[in-house]
Design a protein around this motif. Structure first.
Motif, PDB file in Angstrom:
ATOM      1  N   SER A 192       2.051  -6.053  -1.868  1.00 48.28           N
ATOM      2  CA  SER A 192       1.300  -5.058  -1.105  1.00 48.28           C
ATOM      3  C   SER A 192       2.181  -3.896  -0.708  1.00 48.28           C
ATOM      4  CB  SER A 192       0.682  -5.700   0.146  1.00 48.28           C
ATOM      5  OG  SER A 192      -0.302  -6.656  -0.215  1.00 48.28           O
ATOM      6  N   VAL A 193       1.662  -2.694  -0.923  1.00 51.13           N
ATOM      7  CA  VAL A 193       2.395  -1.444  -0.659  1.00 51.13           C
ATOM      8  C   VAL A 193       1.616  -0.619   0.361  1.00 51.13           C
ATOM      9  CG1 VAL A 193       3.375   0.655  -1.667  1.00 51.13           C
ATOM     10  CG2 VAL A 193       3.224  -1.448  -3.044  1.00 51.13           C
ATOM     11  N   PRO A 194       2.134  -0.408   1.570  1.00 48.81           N
ATOM     12  CA  PRO A 194       1.421   0.413   2.551  1.00 48.81           C
ATOM     13  C   PRO A 194       1.397   1.884   2.144  1.00 48.81           C
ATOM     14  CG  PRO A 194       3.118  -0.956   3.593  1.00 48.81           C
ATOM     15  CD  PRO A 194       3.361  -0.995   2.116  1.00 48.81           C
ATOM     16  N   LEU A 195       0.274   2.530   2.393  1.00 52.62           N
ATOM     17  CA  LEU A 195       0.134   3.974   2.234  1.00 52.62           C
ATOM     18  C   LEU A 195       0.310   4.569   3.622  1.00 52.62           C
ATOM     19  CD1 LEU A 195      -3.029   3.897  -0.073  1.00 52.62           C
ATOM     20  CD2 LEU A 195      -0.602   3.774  -0.728  1.00 52.62           C
ATOM     21  N   VAL A 196       1.444   5.222   3.847  1.00 55.81           N
ATOM     22  CA  VAL A 196       1.883   5.544   5.209  1.00 55.81           C
ATOM     23  C   VAL A 196       1.960   7.054   5.411  1.00 55.81           C
ATOM     24  CG1 VAL A 196       3.700   5.166   6.920  1.00 55.81           C
ATOM     25  CG2 VAL A 196       3.196   3.396   5.239  1.00 55.81           C
ATOM     26  N   SER A 197       1.484   7.518   6.566  1.00 59.48           N
ATOM     27  CA  SER A 197       1.555   8.942   6.911  1.00 59.48           C
ATOM     28  C   SER A 197       2.981   9.319   7.306  1.00 59.48           C
ATOM     29  CB  SER A 197       0.611   9.229   8.090  1.00 59.48           C
ATOM     30  OG  SER A 197       1.183   8.737   9.300  1.00 59.48           O
ATOM     31  N   PRO A 198       3.264  10.624   7.415  1.00 52.01           N
ATOM     32  CA  PRO A 198       4.620  11.041   7.795  1.00 52.01           C
ATOM     33  C   PRO A 198       5.101  10.462   9.123  1.00 52.01           C
ATOM     34  CG  PRO A 198       3.440  12.896   6.871  1.00 52.01           C
ATOM     35  CD  PRO A 198       2.436  11.787   7.012  1.00 52.01           C
ATOM     36  N   LYS A 199       4.189  10.157  10.035  1.00 48.70           N
ATOM     37  CA  LYS A 199       4.578   9.592  11.323  1.00 48.70           C
ATOM     38  C   LYS A 199       4.484   8.072  11.351  1.00 48.70           C
ATOM     39  CE  LYS A 199       3.551  13.662  14.145  1.00 48.70           C
ATOM     40  NZ  LYS A 199       2.782  14.175  15.310  1.00 48.70           N
ATOM     41  N   GLY A 200       4.274   7.463  10.202  1.00 53.50           N
ATOM     42  CA  GLY A 200       4.324   6.001  10.122  1.00 53.50           C
ATOM     43  C   GLY A 200       3.015   5.285  10.306  1.00 53.50           C
ATOM     44  N   ARG A 201       1.908   6.004  10.378  1.00 57.88           N
ATOM     45  CA  ARG A 201       0.618   5.342  10.519  1.00 57.88           C
ATOM     46  C   ARG A 201       0.149   4.843   9.152  1.00 57.88           C
ATOM     47  NH1 ARG A 201      -5.085   8.264  11.276  1.00 57.88           N
ATOM     48  NH2 ARG A 201      -6.385   6.421  10.951  1.00 57.88           N
ATOM     49  N   VAL A 202      -0.293   3.602   9.084  1.00 57.55           N
ATOM     50  CA  VAL A 202      -0.790   3.042   7.835  1.00 57.55           C
ATOM     51  C   VAL A 202      -2.196   3.586   7.581  1.00 57.55           C
ATOM     52  CG1 VAL A 202      -1.486   0.943   6.626  1.00 57.55           C
ATOM     53  CG2 VAL A 202       0.609   0.963   7.997  1.00 57.55           C
ATOM     54  N   MET A 203      -2.327   4.321   6.472  1.00 58.88           N
ATOM     55  CA  MET A 203      -3.602   4.910   6.090  1.00 58.88           C
ATOM     56  C   MET A 203      -4.376   4.009   5.132  1.00 58.88           C
ATOM     57  SD  MET A 203      -3.194   7.675   7.828  1.00 58.88           S
ATOM     58  CE  MET A 203      -4.699   8.531   7.366  1.00 58.88           C
ATOM     59  N   GLY A 204      -3.659   3.112   4.464  1.00 59.04           N
ATOM     60  CA  GLY A 204      -4.303   2.228   3.503  1.00 59.04           C
ATOM     61  C   GLY A 204      -3.289   1.292   2.884  1.00 59.04           C
ATOM     62  N   MET A 205      -3.708   0.622   1.813  1.00 51.39           N
ATOM     63  CA  MET A 205      -2.863  -0.384   1.186  1.00 51.39           C
ATOM     64  C   MET A 205      -3.212  -0.491  -0.291  1.00 51.39           C
ATOM     65  SD  MET A 205      -0.494  -2.570   2.132  1.00 51.39           S
ATOM     66  CE  MET A 205      -0.855  -2.414   3.908  1.00 51.39           C
ATOM     67  N   ILE A 206      -2.195  -0.636  -1.118  1.00 46.55           N
ATOM     68  CA  ILE A 206      -2.394  -0.994  -2.519  1.00 46.55           C
ATOM     69  C   ILE A 206      -1.762  -2.357  -2.738  1.00 46.55           C
ATOM     70  CG2 ILE A 206      -1.917  -0.432  -4.934  1.00 46.55           C
ATOM     71  CD1 ILE A 206      -1.806   2.478  -4.202  1.00 46.55           C
ATOM     72  N   SER A 207      -2.521  -3.262  -3.346  1.00 40.24           N
ATOM     73  CA  SER A 207      -2.002  -4.600  -3.634  1.00 40.24           C
ATOM     74  C   SER A 207      -2.174  -4.907  -5.110  1.00 40.24           C
ATOM     75  CB  SER A 207      -2.737  -5.662  -2.814  1.00 40.24           C
ATOM     76  OG  SER A 207      -2.517  -5.473  -1.423  1.00 40.24           O
ATOM     77  N   THR A 208      -1.142  -5.493  -5.699  1.00 40.24           N
ATOM     78  CA  THR A 208      -1.215  -5.927  -7.090  1.00 40.24           C
ATOM     79  C   THR A 208      -1.264  -7.446  -7.143  1.00 40.24           C
ATOM     80  OG1 THR A 208       1.211  -5.978  -7.324  1.00 40.24           O
ATOM     81  CG2 THR A 208       0.103  -3.909  -7.839  1.00 40.24           C
ATOM     82  N   HIS A 209      -1.900  -7.945  -8.194  1.00 37.59           N
ATOM     83  CA  HIS A 209      -2.034  -9.393  -8.361  1.00 37.59           C
ATOM     84  C   HIS A 209      -1.555  -9.787  -9.754  1.00 37.59           C
ATOM     85  CE1 HIS A 209      -4.210 -10.313  -4.631  1.00 37.59           C
ATOM     86  NE2 HIS A 209      -4.625  -9.066  -4.735  1.00 37.59           N
ATOM     87  N   HIS A 210      -0.812 -10.876  -9.797  1.00 34.95           N
ATOM     88  CA  HIS A 210      -0.107 -11.291 -11.005  1.00 34.95           C
ATOM     89  C   HIS A 210      -0.552 -12.682 -11.428  1.00 34.95           C
ATOM     90  CE1 HIS A 210       2.798  -7.946 -10.225  1.00 34.95           C
ATOM     91  NE2 HIS A 210       2.340  -8.160  -9.001  1.00 34.95           N
ATOM     92  N   GLU A 211      -0.640 -12.895 -12.729  1.00 35.02           N
ATOM     93  CA  GLU A 211      -1.178 -14.146 -13.252  1.00 35.02           C
ATOM     94  C   GLU A 211      -0.211 -15.320 -13.132  1.00 35.02           C
ATOM     95  OE1 GLU A 211      -4.185 -12.455 -16.666  1.00 35.02           O
ATOM     96  OE2 GLU A 211      -2.021 -12.504 -17.093  1.00 35.02           O
ATOM     97  N   ARG A 212       1.071 -15.026 -12.916  1.00 35.84           N
ATOM     98  CA  ARG A 212       2.086 -16.076 -12.757  1.00 35.84           C
ATOM     99  C   ARG A 212       2.953 -15.755 -11.547  1.00 35.84           C
ATOM    100  NH1 ARG A 212       1.502 -14.990 -18.008  1.00 35.84           N
ATOM    101  NH2 ARG A 212       3.085 -13.357 -17.934  1.00 35.84           N
ATOM    102  N   PRO A 213       3.617 -16.754 -10.979  1.00 32.05           N
ATOM    103  CA  PRO A 213       4.555 -16.474  -9.888  1.00 32.05           C
ATOM    104  C   PRO A 213       5.610 -15.456 -10.325  1.00 32.05           C
ATOM    105  CG  PRO A 213       4.140 -18.823 -10.046  1.00 32.05           C
ATOM    106  CD  PRO A 213       3.501 -18.207 -11.254  1.00 32.05           C
ATOM    107  N   VAL A 214       6.078 -14.657  -9.363  1.00 38.78           N
ATOM    108  CA  VAL A 214       7.083 -13.639  -9.661  1.00 38.78           C
ATOM    109  C   VAL A 214       8.372 -13.963  -8.909  1.00 38.78           C
ATOM    110  CG1 VAL A 214       5.332 -11.869 -10.043  1.00 38.78           C
ATOM    111  CG2 VAL A 214       6.357 -12.131  -7.764  1.00 38.78           C
ATOM    112  N   GLY A 215       9.461 -13.381  -9.403  1.00 37.15           N
ATOM    113  CA  GLY A 215      10.749 -13.602  -8.751  1.00 37.15           C
ATOM    114  C   GLY A 215      11.151 -12.490  -7.815  1.00 37.15           C
ATOM    115  N   GLY A 216      10.287 -11.498  -7.643  1.00 36.83           N
ATOM    116  CA  GLY A 216      10.623 -10.342  -6.818  1.00 36.83           C
ATOM    117  C   GLY A 216      10.765  -9.109  -7.691  1.00 36.83           C
ATOM    118  N   PHE A 217      10.910  -7.947  -7.052  1.00 39.60           N
ATOM    119  CA  PHE A 217      11.000  -6.680  -7.774  1.00 39.60           C
ATOM    120  C   PHE A 217      12.351  -6.028  -7.520  1.00 39.60           C
ATOM    121  CE2 PHE A 217       6.491  -7.424  -6.982  1.00 39.60           C
ATOM    122  CZ  PHE A 217       6.003  -7.365  -8.286  1.00 39.60           C
ATOM    123  N   SER A 218      12.810  -5.270  -8.483  1.00 40.76           N
ATOM    124  CA  SER A 218      14.117  -4.626  -8.385  1.00 40.76           C
ATOM    125  C   SER A 218      14.094  -3.554  -7.302  1.00 40.76           C
ATOM    126  CB  SER A 218      14.480  -3.982  -9.722  1.00 40.76           C
ATOM    127  OG  SER A 218      13.617  -2.888  -9.985  1.00 40.76           O
TER     128      SER A 218
END
Length: 280
Positions: A213-239
């Motif tokens: 999940s990736v927050p969509l954040v305003s310049p002052k830090g308010r969360v305006m929304g969210m993008i979430s991705t879903h994966h068919e297998r477990p993941v080890g994390g992102f670089s």
């Protein structure tokens, strides 16, 4: 850009959590109630402030304004409830101010002429996030009326989109990311302690074994929304490079959403104010 204070939804948090914990047969009823709650608060604001005779007339005023400016009804209602009341006798709800051009979203690498509406921006942002994370499924939510409201999705089944049409509890990755204003990776949905069991089974049933999940954040830090991705297998994390790219995307899209609300939505509110005032 104006960043108005947050307010709670007309429904209590406890009521919404009870609804989300209920049997699947009640999900549609819950969604209708929560969809209605934010609009109902805006109706009450108009009835009280402008002495409009009925909530139905207030709803029609909101609906006509929403259609005239091509603004989602629930977005217009959310901003109407959040903004302070106009000064007595003021000709506008929101004072005129220089609007400026839409802020750039260079992270999307998309022709700006194609990013002319919230729908277009969110769709492009979701597709870009899926590419960055190599995910086949994902969704976008907007933060409105004290909840995350599902706006768009790719590859997710109806059971998932119905159940997560509204999210306000902390037992999901997207809610935790919104609360902490940071990216959250669930490496294995089946074993993660983030989810309540119903949420977990709903996600697994959609074919998702990991999510990010990736927050969509305003310049002052308010969360305006969210993008979430879903994966068919477990993941080890992102670089770190991918996480940094997604952080920049979240900031740029969050700034665009705030700009849209401070321009198009404020213009719609001023029109609504004028229409309501002339009724008296």
């Amino acid at each position: 850009m104006t960043e108005y204070p947050s307010t709670s939804d007309a429904s209590s948090g406890a009521e919404r959590r009870d609804a989300q914990d209920s049997a699947p047969s009640s999900v549609d009823e819950r969604n209708r109630r929560l969809a209605r709650a934010g609009v109902a608060r805006a109706e009450e604001v108009l009835v009280t402030r402008y002495r409009i005779p009925s909530r139905q007339e207030a709803f029609e005023l909101l609906r006509r304004t929403s259609q005239k400016y091509n603004v989602r009804l629930h977005t217009l209602a959310d901003v109407a409830v959040r903004l302070p009341a106009p000064e007595a006798g003021a000709p506008r709800w929101v004072p005129n101010r220089p609007q400026g051009a839409a802020p750039a979203i260079p992270a999307l690498r998309t022709d700006p002429s194609q990013l002319t509406s919230p729908s277009a921006v969110l769709k492009a942002a979701l597709r870009h996030t899926l590419r960055v994370t190599d995910a086949p499924m994902g969704n976008v939510q907007l933060a409105e009326c004290g909840m995350l409201r599902l706006e768009q999705h790719i590859g997710l089944n109806r059971h998932f989109t119905d159940y997560f049409a509204f999210v306000d509890d902390s037992t999901t990755a997207c809610a935790q990311a919104a609360e902490e204003r940071r990216q959250v990776t669930v490496k294995d949905v089946a074993s993660s302690d983030i989810f309540d069991e119903t949420s977990r089974q709903t996600i697994l049933r959609a074919g998702s074994r990991a999510c990010h999940s990736v927050p969509l954040v305003s310049p002052k830090g308010r969360v305006m929304g969210m993008i979430s991705t879903h994966h068919e297998r477990p993941v080890g994390g992102f670089s770190p490079a991918r996480l940094t790219a997604l952080h920049h995307l979240g900031g740029q899209v969050g700034r665009w959403i705030l700009w849209h609300r401070n321009t198009t939505v404020f213009t719609a509110l001023n029109d609504l104010h004028g229409s309501a005032t002339r009724r008296n």
